[in-house]
Design an enzyme around this catalytic site. Sequence first.
Site, PDB file in Angstrom:
ATOM      1  N   ASP A 181      21.103 -15.143  46.995  1.00 57.00           N
ATOM      2  CA  ASP A 181      22.249 -14.798  46.162  1.00 57.00           C
ATOM      3  C   ASP A 181      22.160 -15.655  44.909  1.00 57.00           C
ATOM      4  O   ASP A 181      21.142 -16.298  44.673  1.00 57.00           O
ATOM      5  CB  ASP A 181      23.573 -15.034  46.928  1.00 57.00           C
ATOM      6  CG  ASP A 181      24.640 -14.051  46.494  1.00 57.00           C
ATOM      7  OD1 ASP A 181      25.053 -14.105  45.317  1.00 57.00           O
ATOM      8  OD2 ASP A 181      25.039 -13.205  47.308  1.00 57.00           O
TER       9      ASP A 181
ATOM     10  N   GLY B 102      26.264  -9.407  51.739  1.00 54.99           N
ATOM     11  CA  GLY B 102      25.233 -10.122  52.484  1.00 54.99           C
ATOM     12  C   GLY B 102      23.863 -10.008  51.850  1.00 54.99           C
ATOM     13  O   GLY B 102      22.952 -10.712  52.216  1.00 54.99           O
ATOM     14  N   LYS B 103      23.734  -9.084  50.889  1.00 58.56           N
ATOM     15  CA  LYS B 103      22.448  -8.874  50.207  1.00 58.56           C
ATOM     16  C   LYS B 103      21.312  -8.836  51.226  1.00 58.56           C
ATOM     17  O   LYS B 103      20.258  -9.439  51.051  1.00 58.56           O
ATOM     18  CB  LYS B 103      22.236  -9.942  49.126  1.00 58.56           C
ATOM     19  CG  LYS B 103      23.328  -9.856  48.047  1.00 58.56           C
ATOM     20  CD  LYS B 103      23.116 -10.777  46.889  1.00 58.56           C
ATOM     21  CE  LYS B 103      24.128 -10.551  45.778  1.00 58.56           C
ATOM     22  NZ  LYS B 103      25.554 -10.797  46.113  1.00 58.56           N
ATOM     23  N   ARG B 104      21.536  -8.078  52.293  1.00 60.80           N
ATOM     24  CA  ARG B 104      20.580  -7.978  53.377  1.00 60.80           C
ATOM     25  C   ARG B 104      19.509  -6.946  53.054  1.00 60.80           C
ATOM     26  O   ARG B 104      19.708  -6.046  52.252  1.00 60.80           O
ATOM     27  CB  ARG B 104      21.282  -7.553  54.675  1.00 60.80           C
ATOM     28  CG  ARG B 104      22.387  -8.476  55.150  1.00 60.80           C
ATOM     29  CD  ARG B 104      21.852  -9.831  55.558  1.00 60.80           C
ATOM     30  NE  ARG B 104      22.754 -10.544  56.460  1.00 60.80           N
ATOM     31  CZ  ARG B 104      23.553 -11.544  56.107  1.00 60.80           C
ATOM     32  NH1 ARG B 104      23.577 -11.982  54.865  1.00 60.80           N
ATOM     33  NH2 ARG B 104      24.313 -12.141  57.005  1.00 60.80           N
TER      34      ARG B 104
END
Lengths: 310, 310
Positions: A107, B103-105
């Site tokens: 992030d 979550g930028k998964r």
Amino acid sequence: MTFSTRINEAITRTGSVTCVGLDPRKAQLPAPIRDAVSSDTPDAWAAAYTQFCCEIVDVVKEMVPCVKPQAAFFEQLGPAGMVSLGQVIRYAADAGLIVITDGKRNDIGSTATAYADAYLGSTASVAAAGGDPATASPWGGDALTVSPYLGRDSLEPFVEVCDQRAAGIFVLVKTSNPGGGYLQDLQCDGRTVYRSVADLVSELNAGRLDADGYGPIGAVVGATYPEQLVELRAAMPHSILLVPGFGAQGGAAKDVKAALDASGRGAVINSSRGIIFAHARKEFAGTFGDARWQDAVRAATAEMNEQLRA
Amino acid sequence: MTFSTRINEAITRTGSVTCVGLDPRKAQLPAPIRDAVSSDTPDAWAAAYTQFCCEIVDVVKEMVPCVKPQAAFFEQLGPAGMVSLGQVIRYAADAGLIVITDGKRNDIGSTATAYADAYLGSTASVAAAGGDPATASPWGGDALTVSPYLGRDSLEPFVEVCDQRAAGIFVLVKTSNPGGGYLQDLQCDGRTVYRSVADLVSELNAGRLDADGYGPIGAVVGATYPEQLVELRAAMPHSILLVPGFGAQGGAAKDVKAALDASGRGAVINSSRGIIFAHARKEFAGTFGDARWQDAVRAATAEMNEQLRA
């Protein structure tokens, strides 16, 4: 002692570059584990995942340098799964294994710092750095896989925490999936995107090298693209490589040899399904089957070690 | 009813395009929450995070269409933090808010499926799709932010689950951080990397549009790059945009207007610190301070709504 030194010493001690991927999945658990799940609830499955992964750790702890729990499968169970992930990371670290949490996190700015603080640094790594084990990360692992899409300033917070806790990261450079090239292989001013990331990784390692010339910023490079593996080993001479795609995904021992340095170190080769679900492989099902699944794990790990030593 | 329809209807109902970012941080919690933490343990802090975020939900639930819990800050507390994250997501969803887990998964193939299964689909979204609420995701949110570095085949598993559960994803296209351009702005055959991702997002929405022309595949485009926001609104006419970077990061109301469609919908503008820690902002500290931090949250949310309506 830095992360890179620790992992290379673990390779020497075990005579293995195998990384065992801990990817628990409900449907593929061996029968003795699956049958003991008393109710179809996240808590019950999470307990099964913990038992399964910890028993694997017991089998492989003297045979390999590291394990790689895949966060996604634990997250799939909800919060209960994350409690299991924490238990598994700690159990493996306490068993002397280096633990690479595969979360592909990242992030911006202070949020990247939160991820770094969360996942980087075991009590062993912090102690190896001469620090207070109480400053280890709450999850307790040594290293984390990290996505580079947000750029250099999203990686720097991780590098800082690596320095503080003798931890490591593995930046996604060239992934093992068929469609990985969609962005990674784009040509930008004569250089692929993956090569731009590789060059960034090398820059971040500058000034952070151990006696063998390795730094804390590792890279993920898939076994399924052997030519790029050769290119990227040369482009990132200071990075420990984490090589997925061996075995079930099609990467062969001859392909991954290029990841290793002249002393047979500098990289770890991951296998997940091929080891942890070895009881279902035709080579092992007859001999061991579900009942002796731990022996299948041992045999598959030994087999992979042999293939990689050859 | 699809995710895009739900979010646009929530915008109309609340008359707001504000997304409240739930980014709890120990040091910035208002004094009444911080002082009630009985011991410096993950469990005690996690309970404080839950209380803090749920009280924010109580304040904003009729004022805004959605909230965005930032997973990193919960993960920073270890497993206890993830239990808190689960409680916060569920509380917000039960309060009628649309929940976007930040979550930028992402990962490859079946691992991406595990993330999708984990985070996509609330009981409300599944019910809106005519499905059985028991098939909602274990975390219970509606949507997830997703990284595109692993390519098209890493996004497809998310799209499938979006279809099944009337859920949504927000793909990172152009992030708000200063260094986001390191990869995203590279020029490849006359097209930037971020534009390649935008085009992929548009392709994935094809055949999935609601009556207003929106699909389930949204995009993250930072408020800090106003020109690119104009370009990307045009390039992704079918995507709900999630616009971070407003307020504390420097994005202004005039900059983010370009994200909205002619009816003032089609995007949500996120503010985290500016709202949740409003008690510490000089405009509100004197009037409300720590003791009335909830009133500061209300005032800051109302202020942002006004700025965006103007």
